[in-house]
Design a protein around this motif. Structure first.
Motif, PDB file in Angstrom:
ATOM      1  N   ARG A 143      12.564 -13.678 -13.609  1.00 40.27           N
ATOM      2  CA  ARG A 143      11.896 -13.982 -14.877  1.00 40.27           C
ATOM      3  C   ARG A 143      11.164 -12.767 -15.442  1.00 40.27           C
ATOM      4  N   SER A 144      11.712 -11.604 -15.226  1.00 41.90           N
ATOM      5  CA  SER A 144      11.023 -10.416 -15.728  1.00 41.90           C
ATOM      6  C   SER A 144      12.001  -9.550 -16.496  1.00 41.90           C
ATOM      7  N   THR A 145      11.495  -8.895 -17.537  1.00 43.86           N
ATOM      8  CA  THR A 145      12.359  -8.006 -18.308  1.00 43.86           C
ATOM      9  C   THR A 145      12.342  -6.593 -17.698  1.00 43.86           C
ATOM     10  N   VAL A 146      11.465  -6.395 -16.674  1.00 46.20           N
ATOM     11  CA  VAL A 146      11.374  -5.069 -16.046  1.00 46.20           C
ATOM     12  C   VAL A 146      12.622  -4.821 -15.190  1.00 46.20           C
ATOM     13  N   GLU A 147      13.283  -3.707 -15.469  1.00 43.21           N
ATOM     14  CA  GLU A 147      14.498  -3.351 -14.709  1.00 43.21           C
ATOM     15  C   GLU A 147      14.125  -2.966 -13.270  1.00 43.21           C
ATOM     16  N   PRO A 148      14.931  -3.392 -12.267  1.00 42.12           N
ATOM     17  CA  PRO A 148      14.640  -2.902 -10.910  1.00 42.12           C
ATOM     18  C   PRO A 148      14.816  -1.386 -10.831  1.00 42.12           C
ATOM     19  N   GLU A 149      13.959  -0.742 -10.026  1.00 36.97           N
ATOM     20  CA  GLU A 149      14.043   0.722  -9.895  1.00 36.97           C
ATOM     21  C   GLU A 149      14.917   1.091  -8.697  1.00 36.97           C
ATOM     22  N   PHE A 150      15.469   2.293  -8.753  1.00 36.89           N
ATOM     23  CA  PHE A 150      16.167   2.806  -7.576  1.00 36.89           C
ATOM     24  C   PHE A 150      15.259   3.829  -6.910  1.00 36.89           C
ATOM     25  N   ILE A 151      15.360   3.946  -5.593  1.00 40.92           N
ATOM     26  CA  ILE A 151      14.576   4.990  -4.933  1.00 40.92           C
ATOM     27  C   ILE A 151      15.465   6.221  -4.892  1.00 40.92           C
ATOM     28  N   THR A 152      15.069   7.256  -5.597  1.00 41.52           N
ATOM     29  CA  THR A 152      15.920   8.450  -5.652  1.00 41.52           C
ATOM     30  C   THR A 152      15.892   9.193  -4.310  1.00 41.52           C
ATOM     31  N   GLY A 153      16.951   9.948  -4.071  1.00 44.95           N
ATOM     32  CA  GLY A 153      17.025  10.743  -2.843  1.00 44.95           C
ATOM     33  C   GLY A 153      17.462   9.899  -1.649  1.00 44.95           C
ATOM     34  N   ALA A 207       7.756  12.071   2.352  1.00 44.10           N
ATOM     35  CA  ALA A 207       7.189  13.022   1.387  1.00 44.10           C
ATOM     36  C   ALA A 207       8.215  13.536   0.366  1.00 44.10           C
ATOM     37  N   ALA A 208       9.415  13.863   0.821  1.00 47.67           N
ATOM     38  CA  ALA A 208      10.401  14.467  -0.083  1.00 47.67           C
ATOM     39  C   ALA A 208      10.783  13.535  -1.231  1.00 47.67           C
ATOM     40  N   ARG A 209      10.569  12.234  -1.061  1.00 51.26           N
ATOM     41  CA  ARG A 209      10.946  11.279  -2.103  1.00 51.26           C
ATOM     42  C   ARG A 209       9.723  10.647  -2.764  1.00 51.26           C
ATOM     43  N   CYS A 210       8.559  11.090  -2.360  1.00 53.71           N
ATOM     44  CA  CYS A 210       7.336  10.368  -2.751  1.00 53.71           C
ATOM     45  C   CYS A 210       6.767  10.913  -4.060  1.00 53.71           C
ATOM     46  N   PRO A 211       6.533  10.036  -5.038  1.00 55.50           N
ATOM     47  CA  PRO A 211       5.958  10.498  -6.304  1.00 55.50           C
ATOM     48  C   PRO A 211       4.478  10.881  -6.170  1.00 55.50           C
ATOM     49  N   LEU A 212       3.840  10.494  -5.078  1.00 54.87           N
ATOM     50  CA  LEU A 212       2.402  10.738  -4.928  1.00 54.87           C
ATOM     51  C   LEU A 212       2.099  11.817  -3.895  1.00 54.87           C
ATOM     52  N   ARG A 213       3.096  12.579  -3.576  1.00 55.52           N
ATOM     53  CA  ARG A 213       2.957  13.607  -2.531  1.00 55.52           C
ATOM     54  C   ARG A 213       1.866  14.625  -2.864  1.00 55.52           C
ATOM     55  N   PHE A 214       1.103  15.061  -1.871  1.00 46.51           N
ATOM     56  CA  PHE A 214       0.168  16.174  -2.036  1.00 46.51           C
ATOM     57  C   PHE A 214       0.182  17.027  -0.769  1.00 46.51           C
ATOM     58  N   GLU A 215      -0.638  18.108  -0.762  1.00 47.87           N
ATOM     59  CA  GLU A 215      -0.492  19.122   0.311  1.00 47.87           C
ATOM     60  C   GLU A 215      -0.529  18.517   1.723  1.00 47.87           C
ATOM     61  N   LEU A 218       0.809  -1.226   0.000  1.00 46.47           N
ATOM     62  CA  LEU A 218       0.000   0.000   0.000  1.00 46.47           C
ATOM     63  C   LEU A 218       0.844   1.280   0.000  1.00 46.47           C
ATOM     64  N   HIS A 219       1.794   1.351   0.912  1.00 46.57           N
ATOM     65  CA  HIS A 219       2.519   2.623   1.093  1.00 46.57           C
ATOM     66  C   HIS A 219       3.410   2.901  -0.132  1.00 46.57           C
ATOM     67  N   PRO A 220       3.450   4.158  -0.583  1.00 44.27           N
ATOM     68  CA  PRO A 220       4.304   4.467  -1.744  1.00 44.27           C
ATOM     69  C   PRO A 220       5.770   4.029  -1.526  1.00 44.27           C
ATOM     70  N   TYR A 221       6.243   4.108  -0.285  1.00 44.40           N
ATOM     71  CA  TYR A 221       7.613   3.649  -0.012  1.00 44.40           C
ATOM     72  C   TYR A 221       7.723   2.127  -0.189  1.00 44.40           C
ATOM     73  N   SER A 222       6.722   1.398   0.312  1.00 49.44           N
ATOM     74  CA  SER A 222       6.741  -0.054   0.151  1.00 49.44           C
ATOM     75  C   SER A 222       6.713  -0.407  -1.333  1.00 49.44           C
ATOM     76  N   GLN A 223       5.916   0.339  -2.092  1.00 49.49           N
ATOM     77  CA  GLN A 223       5.831   0.060  -3.531  1.00 49.49           C
ATOM     78  C   GLN A 223       7.187   0.276  -4.194  1.00 49.49           C
ATOM     79  N   LYS A 224       7.883   1.334  -3.780  1.00 51.16           N
ATOM     80  CA  LYS A 224       9.219   1.612  -4.337  1.00 51.16           C
ATOM     81  C   LYS A 224      10.206   0.523  -3.909  1.00 51.16           C
TER      82      LYS A 224
END
Ligand SMILES: Nc1ncnc2c1ncn2[C@@H]1O[C@H](COP(=O)(O)OP(=O)(O)OP(=O)(O)O)[C@@H](O)[C@H]1O
Length: 324
Positions: free
Chosen positions: A263-273, A288-296, A248-254
């Motif tokens: 068995r996947s062609t999807v490259e692993p992502e890095f968590i920026t910041g 929040a500072a690293r979250c792509p889904l941040r809002f007010e 659920l949490h955007p951090y957990s997703q990252k």
């Protein structure tokens, strides 16, 4: 009526004094653990995983600034106990540990069999001969040849030493075993063997585990539940199936997206910041500072929301779902 929950952690804090200020390594952690459950704690380096283990085991360094909250084990509160009470009634007997590097757990000048037998002698008042028999049984269980009882730690491979440390943690039949990166110093094959051993032991012995690890992929096979830590706080608590399917949490997703998949062609992502400093952490959501889904709203500290399906998540995105 006896409590069904084995471990209940409430607002656990462990802060350290450092030259630059106070490090809020564990900052208000809540979770529960049931008997016979394995909970895996994941999160980036420095997020407070080992400090939380130290707080539960009361293995506190001298520069502790704050140690507070409540930890109930089968209803008995541990934080308010004296060190002496904890040592006599809890450590090894009720809660034991397997540390990061087993070499640190084993005394280099004592035979491993004597070391594995010792907790039985000290905590169960068992005579040495009987304790050695139990140590031999436990060696068999964890896959260490019984004639290794008379060897010294340096005569064992890393994997065998780690198995001996696991035997030592299990010999008193504790309610809870805390494993802090138990495979980090081992090669990949030995790591897999140790994880398989833990899976087998979990089926055979009625003990709960807290496994602290970076190895999300392998730990998924052992976990019943997952706790995700970020910057000293628990940000998601979930059953393992739901977590590994759709966290659920955007951090957990990252975090999950950063795990390489065979068995996947999807490259692993890095968590920026970088995670925030634990000396003056932000007052709002710490991710929040690293979250792509941040809002007010993320400028405010989110509470731990109870998701309708039983999971808990510390993120404002789930405020509406939690209410409905
Ligand atoms: N005795 C100490 N004194 C001061 N700061 C400490 C002490 N122990 C840990 N810290 C700090 O507390 C924070 C949390 O550290 P901790 O080792 O608990 O993280 P971790 O998630 O277990 O990291 P890793 O995965 O690298 O083991 C870090 O900023 C660390 O530098």
């Amino acid at each position: 009526m006896p409590e069904k929950t084995l471990l209940r952690v409430e607002d656990l804090k462990l802060y350290f004094r450092a030259t630059r200020g106070v490090v809020q390594a564990v900052d208000g952690v809540y979770f529960t653990l049931n008997p016979n459950e394995a909970m895996v704690i994941i999160g980036e380096s420095g997020c407070g995983k080992s400090s939380m283990a130290k707080a539960l085991l009361r293995l506190l360094p001298r520069n502790v600034h704050t140690y507070s909250g409540k930890v109930f084990l089968n209803g008995t509160e541990l934080i308010s106990m004296s060190d002496e009470e904890y040592r006599q009634q809890i450590r090894w007997l009720k809660i034991s540990m397997v540390p990061q590097a087993a070499m640190n757990a084993l005394n280099p000048v004592l035979r491993v069999g004597d070391q594995v037998a010792e907790p039985m002698m000290v905590h169960h008042g068992v005579r040495k001969e009987e304790a050695l028999v139990q140590a031999a049984n436990m060696f068999q269980r964890v896959g260490v040849p019984v004639d290794f009882l008379t060897r010294y730690p340096f005569e064992l491979s890393g994997g065998m030493r780690q198995r001996a440390a696991i035997a030592m943690a299990l010999v008193t039949a504790p309610d809870l075993v805390i494993l802090d990166e138990p495979t980090s110093a081992l090669d990949v094959l030995t790591q897999a063997n140790i994880m398989n051993l833990l899976k087998r032991i979990k089926k055979e012995i009625a003990t709960s585990f807290i496994l602290i690890t970076h190895d999300i992929a392998t730990s998924s096979e052992l976990a019943d539940r997952v706790g995700v830590m970020y910057a000293g706080q628990m940000v998601e608590l979930s059953d393992a199936h739901r977590f590994f399917t759709a966290p659920l949490h955007p951090y957990s997703q990252k975090l999950m997206a950063s795990v390489p998949k065979l068995r996947s062609t999807v490259e692993p992502e890095f968590i920026t910041g970088q995670p925030p400093s634990l000396i003056n952490p932000p007052t709002g959501c710490r991710f929040a500072a690293r979250c792509p889904l941040r809002f007010e709203k993320c400028d405010q500290d989110p509470p731990m929301f109870q998701h309708p399906d039983g999971r808990q998540v510390k993120c404002w995105l789930y405020e509406k779902e939690a209410r409905s």
